[in-house]
Design a protein around this motif. Structure first.
Motif, PDB file in Angstrom:
ATOM      1  N   GLN A  50       0.829  -1.209   0.000  1.00  0.00           N
ATOM      2  CA  GLN A  50       0.000   0.000   0.000  1.00  0.00           C
ATOM      3  C   GLN A  50       0.863   1.258   0.000  1.00  0.00           C
ATOM      4  O   GLN A  50       0.552   2.232  -0.694  1.00  0.00           O
ATOM      5  N   GLN A  51       1.936   1.245   0.776  1.00  0.00           N
ATOM      6  CA  GLN A  51       2.826   2.409   0.841  1.00  0.00           C
ATOM      7  C   GLN A  51       3.515   2.649  -0.499  1.00  0.00           C
ATOM      8  O   GLN A  51       3.708   3.803  -0.902  1.00  0.00           O
ATOM      9  N   LEU A  52       3.881   1.582  -1.181  1.00  0.00           N
ATOM     10  CA  LEU A  52       4.534   1.720  -2.486  1.00  0.00           C
ATOM     11  C   LEU A  52       3.569   2.297  -3.527  1.00  0.00           C
ATOM     12  O   LEU A  52       3.933   3.187  -4.294  1.00  0.00           O
ATOM     13  N   VAL A  53       2.333   1.798  -3.539  1.00  0.00           N
ATOM     14  CA  VAL A  53       1.343   2.335  -4.473  1.00  0.00           C
ATOM     15  C   VAL A  53       1.074   3.798  -4.146  1.00  0.00           C
ATOM     16  O   VAL A  53       0.983   4.647  -5.044  1.00  0.00           O
ATOM     17  N   HIS A  66      -1.570  10.815 -15.352  1.00  0.00           N
ATOM     18  CA  HIS A  66      -2.653   9.874 -15.132  1.00  0.00           C
ATOM     19  C   HIS A  66      -2.026   8.503 -14.904  1.00  0.00           C
ATOM     20  O   HIS A  66      -0.917   8.230 -15.361  1.00  0.00           O
ATOM     21  N   VAL A  67      -2.765   7.642 -14.213  1.00  0.00           N
ATOM     22  CA  VAL A  67      -2.256   6.318 -13.870  1.00  0.00           C
ATOM     23  C   VAL A  67      -3.173   5.246 -14.446  1.00  0.00           C
ATOM     24  O   VAL A  67      -4.395   5.336 -14.329  1.00  0.00           O
ATOM     25  N   ILE A  68      -2.554   4.232 -15.032  1.00  0.00           N
ATOM     26  CA  ILE A  68      -3.269   3.042 -15.493  1.00  0.00           C
ATOM     27  C   ILE A  68      -2.771   1.892 -14.622  1.00  0.00           C
ATOM     28  O   ILE A  68      -1.645   1.425 -14.795  1.00  0.00           O
ATOM     29  N   PRO A  69      -3.573   1.454 -13.643  1.00  0.00           N
ATOM     30  CA  PRO A  69      -3.129   0.381 -12.746  1.00  0.00           C
ATOM     31  C   PRO A  69      -3.445  -0.998 -13.328  1.00  0.00           C
ATOM     32  O   PRO A  69      -4.525  -1.546 -13.117  1.00  0.00           O
ATOM     33  N   LEU A  70      -2.506  -1.569 -14.075  1.00  0.00           N
ATOM     34  CA  LEU A  70      -2.712  -2.894 -14.660  1.00  0.00           C
ATOM     35  C   LEU A  70      -2.397  -4.017 -13.681  1.00  0.00           C
ATOM     36  O   LEU A  70      -2.978  -5.095 -13.762  1.00  0.00           O
ATOM     37  N   CYS A  71      -1.491  -3.785 -12.781  1.00  0.00           N
ATOM     38  CA  CYS A  71      -1.147  -4.771 -11.756  1.00  0.00           C
ATOM     39  C   CYS A  71      -2.390  -5.012 -10.888  1.00  0.00           C
ATOM     40  O   CYS A  71      -3.021  -4.055 -10.439  1.00  0.00           O
ATOM     41  N   GLU A  77      -5.918  -1.407  -4.987  1.00  0.00           N
ATOM     42  CA  GLU A  77      -5.680  -0.217  -4.169  1.00  0.00           C
ATOM     43  C   GLU A  77      -6.443   0.994  -4.714  1.00  0.00           C
ATOM     44  O   GLU A  77      -6.968   1.796  -3.954  1.00  0.00           O
ATOM     45  N   PHE A  78      -6.507   1.122  -6.031  1.00  0.00           N
ATOM     46  CA  PHE A  78      -7.266   2.210  -6.634  1.00  0.00           C
ATOM     47  C   PHE A  78      -8.754   2.061  -6.347  1.00  0.00           C
ATOM     48  O   PHE A  78      -9.449   3.050  -6.121  1.00  0.00           O
ATOM     49  N   GLU A  79      -9.248   0.836  -6.328  1.00  0.00           N
ATOM     50  CA  GLU A  79     -10.654   0.598  -6.023  1.00  0.00           C
ATOM     51  C   GLU A  79     -10.971   0.899  -4.568  1.00  0.00           C
ATOM     52  O   GLU A  79     -12.052   1.382  -4.245  1.00  0.00           O
ATOM     53  N   GLN A  85      -8.720   7.674  -7.541  1.00  0.00           N
ATOM     54  CA  GLN A  85      -9.453   7.509  -8.798  1.00  0.00           C
ATOM     55  C   GLN A  85      -9.425   8.730  -9.701  1.00  0.00           C
ATOM     56  O   GLN A  85      -9.574   8.603 -10.906  1.00  0.00           O
ATOM     57  N   LYS A  86      -9.162   9.897  -9.133  1.00  0.00           N
ATOM     58  CA  LYS A  86      -9.075  11.099  -9.979  1.00  0.00           C
ATOM     59  C   LYS A  86      -7.876  11.033 -10.939  1.00  0.00           C
ATOM     60  O   LYS A  86      -7.811  11.758 -11.914  1.00  0.00           O
TER      61      LYS A  86
END
Length: 89
Positions: A50-53, A66-71, A77-79, A85-86
Motif C-alpha cells: 500500500q505504501q509503495l502504491v 494519469h495512472v493506469i493500474p494494470l497490476c 488499491e485504486f478501487e 481515482q481522480k
C-alpha cells in the motif's frame, strides 16, 4: 522503512535486488502504467505494498500524470481508495 524512487519504480532495499517494489512504465507524456508490485515474504502484512502504491500516486500527482493500474494489487488499491481515482486515465 525507506521508500526510494528509481528510474521506473518505487522500492525498498536495493534497486537491482529490491525487497519490495511497484514498477511503472511511462506512456507518452501524460501517463504511467503500474504493471507490477512485489513484496518479499518477510515484509508482507505490514502495508508495504500500500505504501509503495501511495508513493507512485503521489509521484503521479506531483508530475500531473494519469495512472493506469494494470497490476492486480495496484488496481485493488485504486478501487479501495476513492482519492486515487481522480488519477485514472
Amino acid at each position: 522503512m525507506e521508500i526510494k524512487q528509481g528510474s521506473q519504480s518505487f522500492y525498498i532495499g536495493d534497486e537491482k535486488n529490491s525487497e519490495a517494489e511497484v514498477h511503472f512504465v511511462r506512456v507518452g507524456e501524460t501517463r504511467i502504467i503500474l504493471d507490477h508490485t512485489h513484496v518479499a515474504e518477510h515484509l508482507r502484512g505490514k502495508n508495504v505494498g500500500q505504501q509503495l502504491v501511495k508513493a507512485a500516486v503521489e509521484y503521479a500527482e506531483k508530475e500531473k500524470l494519469h495512472v493506469i493500474p494494470l497490476c492486480p494489487f495496484a488496481k485493488a488499491e485504486f478501487e479501495k481508495n476513492p482519492e486515487y481515482q481522480k488519477l485514472l486515465g
